[in-house]
Design a protein around this motif. Structure first.
Motif, short mmCIF file in Angstrom:
data_model
loop_
_atom_site.label_atom_id
_atom_site.label_comp_id
_atom_site.label_asym_id
_atom_site.label_seq_id
_atom_site.Cartn_x
_atom_site.Cartn_y
_atom_site.Cartn_z
N VAL A 212 1.04 -2.37 -4.89
CA VAL A 212 1.51 -2.85 -3.58
C VAL A 212 2.60 -3.90 -3.80
CG1 VAL A 212 0.84 -4.00 -1.45
CG2 VAL A 212 -0.72 -2.38 -2.52
N PRO A 213 3.77 -3.76 -3.21
CA PRO A 213 4.85 -4.73 -3.44
C PRO A 213 4.45 -6.14 -3.03
CG PRO A 213 5.70 -2.75 -2.37
CD PRO A 213 4.20 -2.65 -2.34
N HIS A 214 4.79 -7.11 -3.86
CA HIS A 214 4.49 -8.51 -3.53
C HIS A 214 5.27 -8.97 -2.31
CE1 HIS A 214 1.94 -9.63 -6.95
NE2 HIS A 214 2.70 -8.84 -7.69
N SER A 215 6.42 -8.35 -2.07
CA SER A 215 7.21 -8.77 -0.91
C SER A 215 6.46 -8.52 0.40
CB SER A 215 8.54 -8.01 -0.90
OG SER A 215 8.33 -6.61 -0.86
N LEU A 216 5.69 -7.43 0.48
CA LEU A 216 4.92 -7.18 1.69
C LEU A 216 3.85 -8.25 1.89
CD1 LEU A 216 4.40 -3.30 1.50
CD2 LEU A 216 6.06 -4.57 2.85
N ILE A 217 3.19 -8.64 0.82
CA ILE A 217 2.16 -9.67 0.92
C ILE A 217 2.78 -11.01 1.29
CG2 ILE A 217 0.35 -10.87 -0.36
CD1 ILE A 217 -0.02 -8.34 -2.02
N ASP A 218 3.92 -11.34 0.67
CA ASP A 218 4.56 -12.62 0.97
C ASP A 218 5.03 -12.68 2.42
OD1 ASP A 218 4.14 -13.36 -1.65
OD2 ASP A 218 6.14 -12.74 -2.33
N VAL A 219 5.60 -11.58 2.91
CA VAL A 219 6.05 -11.56 4.31
C VAL A 219 4.87 -11.70 5.25
CG1 VAL A 219 7.09 -10.08 6.08
CG2 VAL A 219 8.16 -10.29 3.84
N VAL A 230 -4.39 -9.50 5.48
CA VAL A 230 -3.47 -8.89 4.50
C VAL A 230 -4.18 -7.78 3.74
CG1 VAL A 230 -2.13 -9.34 2.42
CG2 VAL A 230 -2.11 -10.99 4.27
N LEU A 231 -5.43 -8.00 3.40
CA LEU A 231 -6.18 -6.99 2.66
C LEU A 231 -6.41 -5.75 3.52
CD1 LEU A 231 -7.67 -6.35 0.02
CD2 LEU A 231 -9.72 -7.36 1.04
N LYS A 233 -4.82 -4.82 6.48
CA LYS A 233 -3.68 -4.24 7.17
C LYS A 233 -2.49 -3.94 6.26
CE LYS A 233 -4.86 -6.52 11.53
NZ LYS A 233 -4.39 -7.40 12.63
N ILE A 234 -2.49 -4.48 5.06
CA ILE A 234 -1.37 -4.26 4.15
C ILE A 234 -1.82 -3.54 2.87
CG2 ILE A 234 0.46 -5.35 2.81
CD1 ILE A 234 0.87 -5.53 5.81
N VAL A 235 -2.76 -4.15 2.16
CA VAL A 235 -3.13 -3.63 0.84
C VAL A 235 -3.81 -2.27 0.94
CG1 VAL A 235 -4.53 -4.08 -1.21
CG2 VAL A 235 -3.27 -5.95 -0.13
N VAL A 236 -4.85 -2.18 1.77
CA VAL A 236 -5.61 -0.92 1.85
C VAL A 236 -4.77 0.22 2.45
CG1 VAL A 236 -7.60 0.19 2.90
CG2 VAL A 236 -7.82 -2.09 1.90
N PRO A 237 -4.06 0.03 3.58
CA PRO A 237 -3.24 1.16 4.08
C PRO A 237 -2.16 1.60 3.10
CG PRO A 237 -3.57 -0.49 5.80
CD PRO A 237 -4.07 -1.10 4.53
N HIS A 238 -1.52 0.63 2.43
CA HIS A 238 -0.47 1.00 1.49
C HIS A 238 -1.04 1.77 0.30
CE1 HIS A 238 2.71 0.57 -1.53
NE2 HIS A 238 3.53 0.35 -0.52
N SER A 239 -2.26 1.45 -0.11
CA SER A 239 -2.86 2.07 -1.29
C SER A 239 -3.63 3.35 -0.99
CB SER A 239 -3.82 1.07 -1.97
OG SER A 239 -3.18 -0.14 -2.25
N LEU A 240 -3.89 3.64 0.27
CA LEU A 240 -4.76 4.76 0.62
C LEU A 240 -4.26 6.10 0.09
CD1 LEU A 240 -7.35 5.53 2.01
CD2 LEU A 240 -6.11 5.71 4.18
N PRO A 241 -2.98 6.48 0.23
CA PRO A 241 -2.56 7.76 -0.34
C PRO A 241 -2.78 7.85 -1.85
CG PRO A 241 -0.92 6.94 1.20
CD PRO A 241 -1.90 5.83 1.00
N GLY A 242 -2.48 6.77 -2.56
CA GLY A 242 -2.71 6.79 -4.00
C GLY A 242 -4.17 6.86 -4.36
N MET A 243 -5.03 6.21 -3.59
CA MET A 243 -6.46 6.30 -3.85
C MET A 243 -6.98 7.71 -3.63
SD MET A 243 -8.09 2.67 -2.55
CE MET A 243 -7.40 2.70 -0.90
N LEU A 244 -6.45 8.40 -2.63
CA LEU A 244 -6.85 9.80 -2.41
C LEU A 244 -6.37 10.68 -3.55
CD1 LEU A 244 -6.24 10.18 1.43
CD2 LEU A 244 -8.43 10.11 0.24
N ASP A 245 -5.20 10.40 -4.10
CA ASP A 245 -4.74 11.15 -5.28
C ASP A 245 -5.68 10.94 -6.46
OD1 ASP A 245 -2.56 12.33 -4.08
OD2 ASP A 245 -1.19 10.69 -4.58
N ALA A 246 -6.14 9.71 -6.65
CA ALA A 246 -7.10 9.44 -7.73
C ALA A 246 -8.40 10.19 -7.51
CB ALA A 246 -7.35 7.93 -7.84
N ILE A 247 -8.86 10.24 -6.27
CA ILE A 247 -10.08 10.99 -5.97
C ILE A 247 -9.89 12.47 -6.24
CG2 ILE A 247 -11.60 11.68 -4.07
CD1 ILE A 247 -11.23 8.90 -2.90
N ARG A 248 -8.71 13.00 -5.92
CA ARG A 248 -8.44 14.42 -6.21
C ARG A 248 -8.54 14.71 -7.69
NH1 ARG A 248 -2.79 15.61 -4.79
NH2 ARG A 248 -3.31 17.54 -5.84
#
Length: 316
Positions: A212-219, A230-231, A233-248
């Motif tokens: 997750v880009p640090h710029s999104l967290i800083d903003v 932040v966790l 509304k920013i971290v989890v939504p941004h990471s969700l597609p990648g987490m689904l790829d890991a589950i696949r």
């Protein structure tokens, strides 16, 4: 009246000319040495001059070039058709004995026979249920743990050394211990699936969250968001597609471990059916069960891919 005053430039002395010539000679020598070094490295030879890159005739052989939908579907069909035609050719030619490589027709007949008796569907449901329970439990634990490790440096420092060690231990090596601890029933089979997938899914989830880009967290902090916001509304939504790829990816591993799990005193399941057919050299049934496992895994993969597309339309 006197004419305008003319300013004259003093003539260069022989010493000045010699100094200018020496300076030019030093510049030429420096340029020659720089060219011979090939960019300032004395141990590198100059790069050879090459002609400009020629455009590829087809986008199929160009780097990262999109292809048409028709070409994509054609290649997808060929990826199945070529191995299948090779299988047909080997079985028809008789190059391999049918005991070791049954024909597609024999495999289809064996699958239809097992389906007609109902044993194939019972085994499929039993195996699928074990995968859902074992891998589902692994996802429930690995995803929050991976988010913790990827978000907080302290969480990474505490959990990653141990998980990084445990992931190298093969799940099959735990079978004797699991039989002693949990017996020969379903808990030991579920535990093998859990051990075989939870550590990898945790580390892969943590890697996604760390992306997750640090710029999104800083903003977000600048706009007044709190840590929990932040966790969520920013971290989890941004990471969700990648987490689904890991589950696949790890869902495929779960289907591999389920065959190992069903070697432990099983009376039903696709892995049990393979072992039973092996005892009587029924390779046509083994191939039929392998095809069913592949189709079931492909169906789960497609569902997870569709889910990723819906929840992460913004992701590349």
């Amino acid at each position: 009246m006197t004419g305008p005053t003319q300013r004259t430039t003093p003539a260069a002395t022989p010493a000045d000319e010699r100094a200018a010539e020496a300076l030019e000679a030093e510049q030429r020598l420096a340029e020659q040495q720089e060219s011979a070094r090939g960019g300032g490295r004395p141990d590198w030879s100059p790069l050879p001059r090459r002609a400009g890159l020629k455009p590829s005739v087809s986008p199929l052989f160009s780097l990262r070039t999109p292809i048409s939908a028709a070409a994509r579907w054609t290649l997808a069909v060929l990826s199945f058709a070529i191995p299948f035609l090779a299988w047909v050719a080997l079985s028809v030619s008789g190059a391999v004995d049918s005991t070791f490589l049954p024909s597609p027709a024999a495999v289809l007949k064996a699958g239809v026979d097992m389906a007609s008796t109902g044993e194939l569907f019972d085994d499929l449901w039993t195996t699928t249920q074990r995968v859902l329970e074992g891998f589902g439990l692994a996802v429930l634990i690995s995803v929050p743990l991976g988010i913790l490790m990827g978000t907080f440096t302290a969480g990474q420092a505490f959990f990653e050394p141990l998980i990084g060690l445990l992931r190298y231990l093969p799940a099959s090596a735990f079978i004797p211990l699991l039989i002693i601890w949990l017996g020969l029933g379903e808990p030991s089979k579920i535990a093998i699936l859990f051990i075989g997938t939870v550590f990898f899914n945790t580390l892969m989830t943590a890697d996604v969250v760390r992306g997750v880009p640090h710029s999104l967290i800083d903003v977000s902090y600048t706009l007044g968001a709190r840590r929990g916001e932040v966790l969520r509304k920013i971290v989890v939504p941004h990471s969700l597609p990648g987490m689904l790829d890991a589950i696949r990816v790890n869902a495929a591993a779960a289907w591999n471990f389920v065959v190992v799990a069903e070697l432990i005193n099983s009376s039903a399941g696709l892995g049990y059916r393979i072992v039973r057919a092996q005892r009587f050299l029924q390779t046509d049934k083994i191939f039929a069960v392998l095809v069913v496992i592949g189709l079931a895994g492909l169906a789960i993969d497609v569902l997870l891919r569709l889910l990723r597309t819906r929840v992460g339309k913004w992701a590349a």
